[in-house]
Scaffold this active site. Structure first.
Site, mmCIF file in Angstrom:
data_model
loop_
_atom_site.group_PDB
_atom_site.id
_atom_site.type_symbol
_atom_site.label_atom_id
_atom_site.label_comp_id
_atom_site.label_asym_id
_atom_site.label_seq_id
_atom_site.Cartn_x
_atom_site.Cartn_y
_atom_site.Cartn_z
ATOM 1 N N HIS A 1 0.836 -1.207 0.000
ATOM 2 C CA HIS A 1 0.000 0.000 0.000
ATOM 3 C C HIS A 1 0.869 1.255 0.000
ATOM 4 O O HIS A 1 0.651 2.184 -0.792
ATOM 5 C CB HIS A 1 -0.907 -0.034 1.238
ATOM 6 N N GLU A 2 1.862 1.290 0.874
ATOM 7 C CA GLU A 2 2.735 2.468 0.960
ATOM 8 C C GLU A 2 3.605 2.620 -0.281
ATOM 9 O O GLU A 2 3.855 3.742 -0.746
ATOM 10 C CB GLU A 2 3.609 2.381 2.215
ATOM 11 N N HIS B 1 1.763 4.431 -2.933
ATOM 12 C CA HIS B 1 1.820 5.891 -2.768
ATOM 13 C C HIS B 1 3.102 6.453 -3.388
ATOM 14 O O HIS B 1 3.089 7.496 -4.031
ATOM 15 C CB HIS B 1 1.784 6.254 -1.283
ATOM 16 N N GLU C 1 -6.212 6.867 -0.992
ATOM 17 C CA GLU C 1 -6.119 5.733 -0.073
ATOM 18 C C GLU C 1 -6.808 4.506 -0.641
ATOM 19 O O GLU C 1 -6.293 3.386 -0.545
ATOM 20 C CB GLU C 1 -6.718 6.104 1.292
#
Length: 307
Positions: A140-141, A144, A222
């Site tokens: 997930h990070e 980003h 997100e």
């Protein structure tokens, strides 16, 4: 930057629409300032300097604020190994790796570009998640990082910073004018006061609207990072488990620590909310937990896995 993170055209469309609305708002705001002031150089210069500092030093600022430190492969071999494998899967350069020695279970990514990025996890999340769950959070990070979300959000926030500064300058000018009102009661003074209040009113409206648009953009990114990270690992259920576990563990964190961390919610994998804190959907930096879990459950079914 090309990566193997799966695109999400629906969410991308919503993010582009929100960014377009921010751009229209900026144009309208600039036009209103020109009509009212003929010049807003000082506010633009100060806001530009703040934007540049936030953009250029975002990784150092975030690490310093969260008491994080970069770690070498020798210091954290397992964490580096996981990030190495995920970066290879995503076909992206490896960011710096950091650990924040706090019990709050969370993670964040920051940095102005993939080459100058940092992925930071807390010692609290390392103690609480198993390997697959941690992989989901890290993916997930990394999404980003790959999608330059920090740079996008920093640039998008410029209008809000500018409007907020003008509101503050205007209120200060109004206060100073009130102090000198007894000494100057001419028409020119009245005109200046009306002009200042008009600028403050326009700026306050712009600040409020841009704030809501930026929060919407944050929620979209997100959801996009959840989907991209889950597709990269192929384990949406592991990411859902991590979300559920981290949200549940927040109740064991002292309220004072949660409130101190709330200023960094826009960076975090999951928001740090103290008991009793309720945010409306329009003000939240993250989508509701139920919405994130529903998306991951739907993705599990798409991949032929059990929900």
């Amino acid at each position: 930057m090309r990566t193997r993170f799966a695109p999400d055209r629906g969410l991308t469309g919503r993010m582009l629409a929100t960014t377009f609305l921010l751009g229209l708002l900026y144009v309208a705001f600039a036009g209103a300032l020109f009509v009212l002031l003929k010049s807003a150089v000082l506010a633009v210069v100060i806001a530009g300097a703040a934007l540049f500092a936030q953009y250029w030093f975002s990784d150092r600022i975030a690490l310093f604020a969260m008491h994080g430190r970069t770690v070498t492969p020798e210091e954290a071999p397992q964490l580096h190994g996981r990030i190495d494998r995920l970066c290879a899967l995503a076909d992206m350069p490896k960011p710096a790796v950091a650990i924040a020695d706090v019990d709050l279970p969370n993670a964040f990514a920051t940095g102005r570009s993939p080459a100058k990025s940092v992925v930071c996890v807390t010692s609290g999340i390392l103690r609480r998640l198993d390997g697959e769950e941690l992989d989901g959070v890290l993916a997930h990070e990394l999404s980003h990082v790959a999608h330059r979300d920090v740079a996008v959000m920093t640039i998008a926030s410029f209008l809000g910073v500018l409007a907020g500064l003008i509101v503050r300058f205007g209120l200060f000018a109004g206060y100073s004018g009130a102090l000198g009102a007894g000494r100057r009661r001419d028409d020119n003074g009245d005109n200046v006061a009306v002009l200042v209040m008009a600028v403050v009113a326009v700026s306050a409206v712009v600040y409020a609207v841009s704030f809501l648009l930026i929060r919407a953009l944050s929620r979209y990114r997100e959801l996009a990072a959840d989907r991209a990270g889950a597709l990269l690992t192929g384990q949406p259920s592991a990411l859902a488990s991590a979300l559920t576990k981290i949200t549940g563990e927040m109740s064991a964190i002292p309220t004072r620590d949660l409130r101190e961390a709330q200023a960094f919610n826009a960076f975090f994998f999951a928001p740090a909310l103290a008991p009793g804190v309720a945010l409306t959907a329009l003000l939240a930096t993250h989508p509701p937990l139920e919405q994130r879990l529903t998306q991951l459950s739907d993705l599990s079914r798409e991949l032929g896995q059990e929900s």
